[in-house]
Scaffold this motif. Structure first.
Motif, PDB file in Angstrom:
ATOM      1  N   PRO A 143      34.535 -20.258  36.629  1.00  0.00           N
ATOM      2  CA  PRO A 143      35.913 -20.301  36.637  1.00  0.00           C
ATOM      3  C   PRO A 143      36.382 -21.370  37.658  1.00  0.00           C
ATOM      4  N   ARG A 144      35.498 -21.537  38.828  1.00  0.00           N
ATOM      5  CA  ARG A 144      35.948 -22.752  39.912  1.00  0.00           C
ATOM      6  C   ARG A 144      36.307 -24.247  39.172  1.00  0.00           C
ATOM      7  N   ARG A 145      35.461 -24.462  38.366  1.00  0.00           N
ATOM      8  CA  ARG A 145      35.638 -25.601  37.669  1.00  0.00           C
ATOM      9  C   ARG A 145      36.880 -25.987  36.822  1.00  0.00           C
ATOM     10  N   TYR A 146      37.361 -24.727  36.309  1.00  0.00           N
ATOM     11  CA  TYR A 146      38.407 -24.663  35.418  1.00  0.00           C
ATOM     12  C   TYR A 146      39.566 -24.455  36.093  1.00  0.00           C
ATOM     13  N   GLY A 147      39.369 -23.802  37.380  1.00  0.00           N
ATOM     14  CA  GLY A 147      40.761 -23.468  38.272  1.00  0.00           C
ATOM     15  C   GLY A 147      41.347 -22.280  37.790  1.00  0.00           C
ATOM     16  N   GLU A 153      41.165 -32.493  33.014  1.00  0.00           N
ATOM     17  CA  GLU A 153      39.749 -32.743  33.292  1.00  0.00           C
ATOM     18  C   GLU A 153      39.454 -34.267  33.819  1.00  0.00           C
ATOM     19  N   GLU A 154      38.984 -34.083  35.246  1.00  0.00           N
ATOM     20  CA  GLU A 154      38.765 -35.264  35.993  1.00  0.00           C
ATOM     21  C   GLU A 154      37.157 -35.713  35.660  1.00  0.00           C
ATOM     22  N   GLY A 155      37.407 -36.672  34.561  1.00  0.00           N
ATOM     23  CA  GLY A 155      36.363 -37.227  34.145  1.00  0.00           C
ATOM     24  C   GLY A 155      35.331 -36.357  33.255  1.00  0.00           C
ATOM     25  N   THR A 156      34.467 -36.914  32.322  1.00  0.00           N
ATOM     26  CA  THR A 156      33.626 -36.148  31.442  1.00  0.00           C
ATOM     27  C   THR A 156      32.903 -34.921  32.221  1.00  0.00           C
ATOM     28  N   GLY A 157      33.187 -33.701  31.692  1.00  0.00           N
ATOM     29  CA  GLY A 157      32.586 -32.321  32.648  1.00  0.00           C
ATOM     30  C   GLY A 157      32.949 -32.338  33.832  1.00  0.00           C
ATOM     31  N   GLY A 158      33.883 -32.786  34.394  1.00  0.00           N
ATOM     32  CA  GLY A 158      34.549 -32.760  35.915  1.00  0.00           C
ATOM     33  C   GLY A 158      35.326 -31.533  35.915  1.00  0.00           C
ATOM     34  N   PRO A 159      35.937 -31.024  37.175  1.00  0.00           N
ATOM     35  CA  PRO A 159      36.731 -30.038  37.184  1.00  0.00           C
ATOM     36  C   PRO A 159      38.247 -30.336  36.662  1.00  0.00           C
ATOM     37  N   PHE A 160      38.926 -29.269  36.295  1.00  0.00           N
ATOM     38  CA  PHE A 160      40.265 -29.364  35.651  1.00  0.00           C
ATOM     39  C   PHE A 160      41.184 -29.238  37.161  1.00  0.00           C
ATOM     40  N   ARG A 161      42.354 -29.669  36.810  1.00  0.00           N
ATOM     41  CA  ARG A 161      43.667 -29.322  37.806  1.00  0.00           C
ATOM     42  C   ARG A 161      44.831 -29.595  37.008  1.00  0.00           C
ATOM     43  N   VAL A 162      45.728 -29.020  37.584  1.00  0.00           N
ATOM     44  CA  VAL A 162      46.969 -29.015  36.880  1.00  0.00           C
ATOM     45  C   VAL A 162      47.837 -30.478  37.139  1.00  0.00           C
ATOM     46  N   HIS A 163      48.083 -30.948  36.122  1.00  0.00           N
ATOM     47  CA  HIS A 163      48.799 -32.358  36.135  1.00  0.00           C
ATOM     48  C   HIS A 163      49.975 -32.323  36.347  1.00  0.00           C
ATOM     49  N   SER A 164      50.809 -30.899  35.523  1.00  0.00           N
ATOM     50  CA  SER A 164      52.235 -30.823  35.815  1.00  0.00           C
ATOM     51  C   SER A 164      52.485 -29.505  35.319  1.00  0.00           C
ATOM     52  N   LEU A 165      53.603 -28.926  35.789  1.00  0.00           N
ATOM     53  CA  LEU A 165      53.973 -27.878  35.475  1.00  0.00           C
ATOM     54  C   LEU A 165      55.551 -28.123  34.581  1.00  0.00           C
ATOM     55  N   HIS A 166      55.575 -27.481  33.710  1.00  0.00           N
ATOM     56  CA  HIS A 166      56.924 -27.703  32.794  1.00  0.00           C
ATOM     57  C   HIS A 166      57.720 -26.336  32.583  1.00  0.00           C
TER      58      HIS A 166
END
Length: 235
Positions: free
Chosen positions: A53-57, A211-224
């Motif tokens: 879950p750390r990778r996905y946030g 996703e930051e690159g292939t297989g990288g961690p996810f981060r929030v880009h934007s809240l709507h």
């Protein structure tokens, strides 16, 4: 690069802050966070059990990670998310709790939340035009032989077995946990999260995660934000 549409509390929400500490990463900034000191469980053990879950946030998925279809753009997706989120009113989940799901732990509504189920189904359907078809490798990673008939149909129609009637909203806080370790990990989770679970969870935003690159961690880009401007004041 893949995208996902999710719910996560705002950065200032105490639940977001506690979850970032537990998982060891802030899903908004992407920064690593020092895990808390918990009696009976070391920081290395916490890091081990939270690796997935750390990778996905910290999030609850509404539309699972997908590649963009070739005939659409990120700009179009963002524009559509702004329109879509404004058509839904904010709501509250009265209470969430630590729960075991199969061999991992998540935060889940204490009782099923119809508003969340409806929102998730609408997200899956509305944004499906932005999703590239699954590759054969992606289908195989979903273990199609282990799915029910309904889940198998969902996989091929929506790119995810666990949507519509198969959906259960949850916010993962561990990866797989051995049976012998479950009581200890569950108690640690309750100690960490229960102080911030007394209040209802306000669902007033839909998050676009990247996703930051292939297989990288996810981060929030934007809240709507959900709802019209006047309606958002309840959050």
């Amino acid at each position: 690069m893949r995208y996902a549409i999710c719910f996560t509390p705002t950065p200032s929400d105490p639940l977001s802050q506690v979850a970032a500490n537990w998982l060891g990463r802030n899903v908004f900034s992407g920064e690593m966070v020092e895990p808390p000191a918990i009696r009976g469980i070391g920081i290395h053990e916490i890091a081990f059990h939270t690796a997935v879950p750390r990778r996905y946030g910290f999030h609850g998925v509404l539309k699972a990670p997908f590649h963009l279809a070739p005939d659409v753009s990120e700009t179009q997706l963002l524009r559509d998310m702004m329109r879509f989120s404004g058509s839904f009113q904010p709501f509250r989940i009265p209470r969430i709790e630590v729960a075991r799901l199969h061999n991992y732990f998540s935060l889940v509504p204490s009782v099923p939340c119809e508003y969340m189920h409806y929102l998730a189904s609408a997200v899956v359907q509305h944004f499906d035009r932005f999703r590239a078809p699954l590759s054969e490798a992606e289908i195989e990673r979903s273990d199609p032989d282990g799915l029910s008939a309904a889940q198998f149909a969902n996989l091929h129609r929506w790119g995810n077995p666990y949507v519509m009637d198969e959906f259960r909203f949850h916010m993962p806080v561990t990866g797989p946990v051995n049976l012998v370790d479950m009581p200890r990990i569950e108690q640690a989770l309750r100690n960490v999260f229960e102080p911030v679970l007394a209040e209802p969870v306000t669902v007033a935003n839909i998050a676009l995660m990247i996703e930051e690159g292939t297989g990288g961690p996810f981060r929030v880009h934007s809240l709507h934000p959900m709802g019209k401007v006047s309606a958002r004041k309840i959050a």
